[in-house]
Design a protein around this motif. Structure first.
Motif, short mmCIF file in Angstrom:
data_model
loop_
_atom_site.label_atom_id
_atom_site.label_comp_id
_atom_site.label_asym_id
_atom_site.label_seq_id
_atom_site.Cartn_x
_atom_site.Cartn_y
_atom_site.Cartn_z
N PRO A 23 0.61 -1.28 0.01
CA PRO A 23 0.00 -0.01 0.17
C PRO A 23 0.78 1.18 0.09
O PRO A 23 0.45 2.61 -0.61
CB PRO A 23 -0.90 -0.20 1.41
N GLN A 24 1.92 1.12 0.69
CA GLN A 24 2.93 2.34 0.55
C GLN A 24 3.83 2.47 -0.39
O GLN A 24 4.42 3.73 -0.60
CB GLN A 24 3.61 2.26 2.10
N VAL A 25 3.91 1.55 -1.19
CA VAL A 25 4.64 1.72 -2.42
C VAL A 25 6.35 1.86 -2.32
O VAL A 25 6.57 3.05 -1.77
CB VAL A 25 4.24 2.76 -3.68
N ARG A 26 7.12 0.90 -2.19
CA ARG A 26 8.39 1.04 -1.88
C ARG A 26 9.12 2.16 -2.55
O ARG A 26 10.02 2.68 -1.89
CB ARG A 26 8.95 -0.36 -2.29
N SER A 27 9.20 2.16 -3.94
CA SER A 27 9.71 3.02 -4.57
C SER A 27 9.42 4.51 -4.17
O SER A 27 10.30 5.49 -4.07
CB SER A 27 9.56 3.19 -5.95
N ARG A 28 8.32 4.70 -3.85
CA ARG A 28 7.73 6.34 -3.36
C ARG A 28 8.41 6.46 -2.10
O ARG A 28 8.74 7.70 -1.91
CB ARG A 28 6.02 6.21 -3.16
N GLN A 29 8.59 5.58 -1.26
CA GLN A 29 9.03 5.89 0.01
C GLN A 29 10.49 6.17 0.00
O GLN A 29 11.19 7.14 0.52
CB GLN A 29 9.00 4.79 1.14
N ALA A 30 11.17 5.16 -0.63
CA ALA A 30 12.49 5.38 -1.20
C ALA A 30 12.95 6.92 -1.79
O ALA A 30 13.94 7.47 -1.43
CB ALA A 30 13.21 4.25 -1.79
N ASP A 31 12.00 7.13 -2.84
CA ASP A 31 12.32 8.53 -3.60
C ASP A 31 12.42 9.51 -2.72
O ASP A 31 12.88 10.45 -2.71
CB ASP A 31 11.45 8.63 -4.74
N ALA A 32 11.22 9.53 -1.86
CA ALA A 32 11.08 10.52 -0.66
C ALA A 32 12.25 10.76 0.22
O ALA A 32 12.62 11.98 0.48
CB ALA A 32 9.81 10.33 -0.02
N LEU A 33 12.80 9.64 0.72
CA LEU A 33 14.08 9.77 1.43
C LEU A 33 15.18 10.16 0.66
O LEU A 33 15.90 11.12 1.30
CB LEU A 33 14.35 8.30 2.01
N ARG A 34 15.35 9.74 -0.39
CA ARG A 34 16.55 10.33 -1.27
C ARG A 34 16.45 11.90 -1.59
O ARG A 34 17.35 12.57 -1.32
CB ARG A 34 16.60 9.73 -2.53
N ALA A 35 15.06 12.20 -1.76
CA ALA A 35 15.09 13.73 -1.82
C ALA A 35 15.31 14.55 -0.87
O ALA A 35 15.54 15.78 -0.91
CB ALA A 35 13.58 14.02 -2.34
N ALA A 36 14.98 13.78 0.57
CA ALA A 36 15.19 14.53 1.86
C ALA A 36 16.80 14.43 2.20
O ALA A 36 17.28 14.77 3.19
CB ALA A 36 14.44 13.81 2.80
N GLY A 37 17.74 13.88 1.38
CA GLY A 37 19.17 13.72 1.48
C GLY A 37 19.56 12.47 2.08
O GLY A 37 20.72 12.45 2.69
N VAL A 38 18.57 11.45 2.14
CA VAL A 38 19.17 10.04 2.71
C VAL A 38 19.64 9.13 1.80
O VAL A 38 19.32 9.07 0.84
CB VAL A 38 17.76 9.39 3.43
N LEU A 39 20.74 8.53 2.18
CA LEU A 39 21.39 7.40 1.36
C LEU A 39 20.50 6.32 1.55
O LEU A 39 20.46 5.65 2.65
CB LEU A 39 22.71 7.29 1.88
N VAL A 40 19.72 5.78 0.47
CA VAL A 40 19.12 4.50 0.56
C VAL A 40 19.61 3.24 0.07
O VAL A 40 20.19 3.35 -1.25
CB VAL A 40 17.74 4.71 -0.03
N ALA A 41 19.95 2.39 0.88
CA ALA A 41 20.52 1.02 0.56
C ALA A 41 19.61 -0.02 -0.06
O ALA A 41 18.26 0.16 0.08
CB ALA A 41 21.23 0.69 1.52
N GLY A 42 20.18 -0.77 -0.84
CA GLY A 42 19.31 -1.92 -1.27
C GLY A 42 18.70 -2.93 -0.46
O GLY A 42 17.72 -3.65 -0.51
N CYS A 43 19.36 -3.13 0.84
CA CYS A 43 18.86 -4.08 1.78
C CYS A 43 19.49 -3.73 3.21
O CYS A 43 20.25 -2.74 3.16
CB CYS A 43 19.33 -5.38 1.42
N ASN A 44 19.17 -4.36 4.22
CA ASN A 44 19.38 -4.15 5.54
C ASN A 44 21.07 -4.28 5.62
O ASN A 44 21.66 -3.58 6.23
CB ASN A 44 18.91 -4.64 6.45
#
Length: 520
Positions: free
Chosen positions: A480-501
């Motif tokens: 429901p939250q759509v993974r790419s939408r959450q990841a893109d929002a974090l990147r736009a805020a300056g967060v480095l988003v890794a592919g896995c934990n």
């Protein structure tokens, strides 16, 4: 500051529904803290510990709403909760207006004799009795409830084994049965990989990664965190392993757990050797040689377990482990950390998923960073004050230490966001490491509040250096939250988003290592 309490007599609601209502009213303006729980002795004690009332009079079948904050806001919160509960009750009445709603498992089975699975989410004091009733009626059990004693768990699972049924739990938060997500599960495609896991977020990580790699899940069975304890003996994992071995739709099996008792591990691995299908084993923190055997592929990380299973399914060579930092990532991390001051040297991990916290501790420890935690792995140390970080600190915000009287951070990330804010303001923090867990039951927009927090902190910093933020998002595109939408929002805020934990933890370790070398 006022405290308002309201009790609803004989109004049982499951724990996930109550946590969701708690999360909603806790975010209302002027509300400092809110808790919606059943009136069991344990819950009433937790309300008292949280400062939400010492003399609440309620029985285990009564629903209690406790709110602290501005008096007007508390009244509004109670009205909101009352409306939500009344609407839910009206909806249930409408659905059963033409027939009497079943009031027991036996009545439900009489109405639907083909039912063979009961999902039980009642207070722990009553969960074992309900599980035994379900088993006696010939139903498998998913036991979402926690606070079930080890002796009760052993009795329930022994009975299940005699009846050739499975008990998923106690404290089983995740499962996917015949394509149906149960508890905190994600939307993943169907396919040929079956998973049995003794950890909820570990099960989520592996099933989501398999989906991201283009494969699918036949079944995902949780066992509860104590199943591989010596006193229990891995009864549920062994049953799940045997069931998947016999399932024609399952081609590859994945087993996930923290390191079991040695005797239990030997029994499970012996069963895996006899499965007649490829089996990937990820006992987090165990040595690979202790998991390796004919027909068994050991995996060092959760992400490895997923990608090895997909490779085996496709008949492809095993890929390299994710437990390394790629050259391009090394270069990026070096560039991003150039602006960090000499005093910034510590890793601060803030996790909603307990297994993500556990895996990150292992990887950071193996990279040379001993950390403090409220749930330390072997080699790390117990955090003296769970609210205050000291040195390298990696905490599980979903542990009981933090959730007494509060919703789990997967449902309401407010407490997690506050901890991230505190770590960012600590002048010794080099990198803040965190997770975002998506799926059914999780917050609608888990990145939203955190991004607002980051924006405020950056505005207040006025050009001063801030720590790096590294995250990973556990979920799928179909959630429901759509993974790419959450990841893109974090990147736009300056967060480095890794592919896995695992990758996120290794990135954090590398930043800390660069800081140590740069300012030695």
């Amino acid at each position: 500051m006022a405290i308002k309490i309201e009790t609803f007599k004989n109004m049982y609601q499951d724990s996930v529904s109550l946590m969701q209502i708690s999360a909603h009213i806790g975010k209302l303006p002027g509300v400092e803290q809110a808790s919606v729980v059943m009136g069991t002795p344990a819950n009433l004690a937790q309300l008292a510990d949280a400062g939400l009332g010492n003399d609440v009079q309620a029985s285990p079948n009564d629903l209690v709403i406790a709110v602290r904050g501005d008096e007007v806001a508390c009244e509004a919160a109670l009205r909101f909760a009352h409306e939500r509960l009344s609407a839910r009750a009206s909806s249930e009445e409408a659905r059963t207006s033409e027939a009497l709603a079943p009031t027991s498992l036996a009545m439900a089975c009489d109405e639907q004799p083909s039912s063979n699975l009961a999902l039980i989410s009642v207070p722990g004091d009553y969960a074992a009795a309900e599980a035994i009733k379900a088993l006696q009626l010939g139903m498998n059990v998913m036991l979402f409830s926690d606070n079930v004693s080890m002796a009760q768990e052993k009795a329930i699972k022994t009975l299940a084994r005699e009846k050739r049924l499975i008990v998923m739990g106690p404290d089983c938060g995740t499962a996917i049965v015949n394509g149906m997500p149960l508890g905190f599960a994600n939307v993943v495609r169907r396919g040929g990989i079956g998973v049995v896991g003794a950890s909820g977020t570990g099960l989520q990580e592996v099933t989501c990664r398999i989906d991201q790699l283009g494969a699918g899940i036949s079944q995902a069975l949780g066992t509860g965190g104590h199943d591989l304890h010596e006193d229990i003996g891995g009864i549920s994992m062994q049953f799940g392993l045997d069931a998947l071995a016999e399932d024609p739709d399952t081609c590859v099996i994945v087993l996930i757990s923290k390191p079991p008792a040695r005797a239990v591990a030997e029994r499970i691995l012996e069963g895996a050797r006899k499965a007649g299908k490829p089996v990937v084993v990820n006992f987090l923190g165990a040595a690979e040689e202790d998991m390796r055997a004919p027909g068994i592929t050991p995996a060092f990380t959760l992400a490895d377990a997923a990608q090895f299973a997909v490779a085996l399914l496709n008949g492809a060579p095993l890929p390299a482990s994710v437990a390394r930092v790629e050259p391009q990532d090394e270069a990026r991390l070096a560039k991003e950390s150039e602006s960090l001051g000499a005093q910034r040297k510590f890793i601060r991990g803030v996790f909603a998923g307990g297994t993500f916290c556990y895996e990150s501790q292992l990887l950071c420890r193996d990279a040379g960073f001993t950390a403090s935690s409220n749930t330390p792995v072997k080699g790390n140390v117990k955090l003296a004050d769970i609210w205050t970080s000291a040195g390298h600190t990696i905490v599980d915000m979903g542990d009981d230490d933090f959730t007494r009287g509060r919703p789990h951070p997967m449902i309401d990330p407010t407490l997690r966001d506050e901890r991230v804010r505190a770590e960012m303001r600590d002048p010794e923090t080099a990198v803040v490491l965190f997770d975002l867990v998506l799926g059914y039951g999780a917050a609608d927009e888990p990145a939203q509040g955190l991004i607002a927090t980051l924006t405020r902190i950056r505005a207040q910093a006025q050009g001063r250096d801030l720590p790096l933020l590294i995250a990973h998002v556990c979920g799928t595109q179909s959630d429901p939250q759509v993974r790419s939408r959450q990841a893109d929002a974090l990147r736009a805020a300056g967060v480095l988003v890794a592919g896995c934990n695992a990758e996120a933890a290794l990135w954090a370790s590398r930043v800390a290592r660069m800081q140590a070398q740069r300012h030695a």
